[in-house]
Motif scaffolding. Structure first.
Motif, PDB file in Angstrom:
ATOM      1  N   UNK A 227      -6.368  -4.867  -3.800  1.00 10.90           N
ATOM      2  CA  UNK A 227      -5.107  -4.892  -4.549  1.00 10.90           C
ATOM      3  C   UNK A 227      -5.355  -5.271  -6.003  1.00 10.90           C
ATOM      4  N   UNK A 228      -6.151  -6.300  -6.225  1.00  6.37           N
ATOM      5  CA  UNK A 228      -6.421  -6.744  -7.596  1.00  6.37           C
ATOM      6  C   UNK A 228      -7.181  -5.672  -8.364  1.00  6.37           C
ATOM      7  N   UNK A 229      -8.202  -5.085  -7.754  1.00  8.02           N
ATOM      8  CA  UNK A 229      -9.003  -4.062  -8.435  1.00  8.02           C
ATOM      9  C   UNK A 229      -8.170  -2.826  -8.771  1.00  8.02           C
TER      10      UNK A 229
ATOM     11  N   UNK B 199       0.816  -1.217   0.000  1.00  8.36           N
ATOM     12  CA  UNK B 199       0.000   0.000   0.000  1.00  8.36           C
ATOM     13  C   UNK B 199       0.843   1.258   0.000  1.00  8.36           C
ATOM     14  N   UNK B 200       1.904   1.252   0.795  1.00  7.74           N
ATOM     15  CA  UNK B 200       2.807   2.412   0.849  1.00  7.74           C
ATOM     16  C   UNK B 200       3.511   2.634  -0.492  1.00  7.74           C
ATOM     17  N   UNK B 201       3.930   1.563  -1.131  1.00 10.16           N
ATOM     18  CA  UNK B 201       4.604   1.683  -2.425  1.00 10.16           C
ATOM     19  C   UNK B 201       3.661   2.259  -3.469  1.00 10.16           C
ATOM     20  N   UNK B 202       2.414   1.796  -3.502  1.00  8.90           N
ATOM     21  CA  UNK B 202       1.438   2.340  -4.451  1.00  8.90           C
ATOM     22  C   UNK B 202       1.189   3.819  -4.155  1.00  8.90           C
ATOM     23  N   UNK B 203       1.073   4.175  -2.880  1.00  6.87           N
ATOM     24  CA  UNK B 203       0.868   5.574  -2.501  1.00  6.87           C
ATOM     25  C   UNK B 203       2.047   6.443  -2.957  1.00  6.87           C
TER      26      UNK B 203
ATOM     27  N   UNK C 249     -10.897  -8.180   1.774  1.00  5.81           N
ATOM     28  CA  UNK C 249     -10.893  -6.757   1.414  1.00  5.81           C
ATOM     29  C   UNK C 249      -9.542  -6.355   0.841  1.00  5.81           C
ATOM     30  N   UNK C 250      -8.467  -6.788   1.480  1.00  4.81           N
ATOM     31  CA  UNK C 250      -7.124  -6.437   1.005  1.00  4.81           C
ATOM     32  C   UNK C 250      -6.859  -7.041  -0.375  1.00  4.81           C
TER      33      UNK C 250
ATOM     34  N   UNK D 230       1.911 -10.026  -3.458  1.00  3.28           N
ATOM     35  CA  UNK D 230       1.484  -9.907  -2.060  1.00  3.28           C
ATOM     36  C   UNK D 230       0.071 -10.443  -1.876  1.00  3.28           C
ATOM     37  N   UNK D 231      -0.838 -10.100  -2.796  1.00  2.00           N
ATOM     38  CA  UNK D 231      -2.214 -10.614  -2.712  1.00  2.00           C
ATOM     39  C   UNK D 231      -2.214 -12.142  -2.800  1.00  2.00           C
ATOM     40  N   UNK D 232      -1.387 -12.687  -3.688  1.00  2.00           N
ATOM     41  CA  UNK D 232      -1.269 -14.146  -3.798  1.00  2.00           C
ATOM     42  C   UNK D 232      -0.735 -14.775  -2.525  1.00  2.00           C
ATOM     43  N   UNK D 233       0.238 -14.117  -1.894  1.00  2.00           N
ATOM     44  CA  UNK D 233       0.788 -14.630  -0.630  1.00  2.00           C
ATOM     45  C   UNK D 233      -0.261 -14.604   0.481  1.00  2.00           C
TER      46      UNK D 233
END
Length: 193
Positions: free
Chosen positions: A109-111, A20-24, A104-105, A166-169
């Motif tokens: 992430x996927x969306x 989340x921080x990286x995307x931000x 939710x996470x 990350x979502x896969x993990x």
């Protein structure tokens, strides 16, 4: 086996926060080159057709997306915080709240990854349609930055690749946790018998 899984789930929760921080942070930087190169080419912000560089309107076209992308980055951080609020990072047994937080996470992430990828590819194409010869002349005259680099558009593959891994993990950790909980239940029932 439980110790390994507990360590892994803690790591995965921290990685969700990092994603989340990286995307931000990426959302803050994606407009850097466009601003430095194209902002000064728009001679009259009230009339966006009045420019010294054809195609430079991509800078203004991207403003709405960038604002939404920034909000999406903040949302991914908040969603990752749900993992810590529900104690998904250190809970021995998962309850409904843990599964909801993980869902939710993962869905977020996927969306965000799909939506942002499609938008960024569209704006990358608009960036490549800029008249770079006119931009070079403008940069020389006005002593502004000149680049043809697509770095800020292309780096999204790394950013969203990390996020999707990350979502896969998170999903893999959940499956692992469910299997361990079933095994523990079977052992407890076997011990009672």
């Amino acid at each position: 086996m439980y110790k390994k899984q507990m360590s892994f789930q803690k790591l995965v929760c921290y990685l969700a926060l990092a994603a989340g921080l990286i995307v931000f942070i990426y959302s803050l930087g994606i407009m850097t080159d466009l601003y430095d190169c194209l902002y000064s080419t728009m001679l009259d912000p009230s009339d966006l057709s009045y420019t010294t560089v054809p195609g430079s309107i991509v800078y203004y076209n991207m403003q709405g997306f960038n604002a939404s992308f920034l909000i999406a980055g903040i949302w991914l951080i908040v969603a990752a915080c749900l993992l810590f609020i529900t104690q998904t990072n250190n809970r021995r047994r998962y309850y409904i709240g843990n599964y909801v937080a993980i869902a939710i996470v993962v869905v977020s992430i996927v969306a965000v990854s799909i939506w942002a990828h499609l938008e960024i590819q569209n704006y990358r194409a608009q960036w490549l349609a800029v008249d770079f010869e006119a931009l070079a002349r403008h940069a020389k005259v006005f002593k502004s930055m000149y680049t043809e680099s697509t770095f800020w558009f292309d780096i999204h593959y790394v950013v969203f690749g990390f996020s999707l891994i990350e979502a896969g993990l998170l999903v893999w950790n959940t499956v692992w946790k469910i299997n361990l909980m079933k095994e523990e239940k079977r052992l407890v029932e076997g011990g009672r018998a």
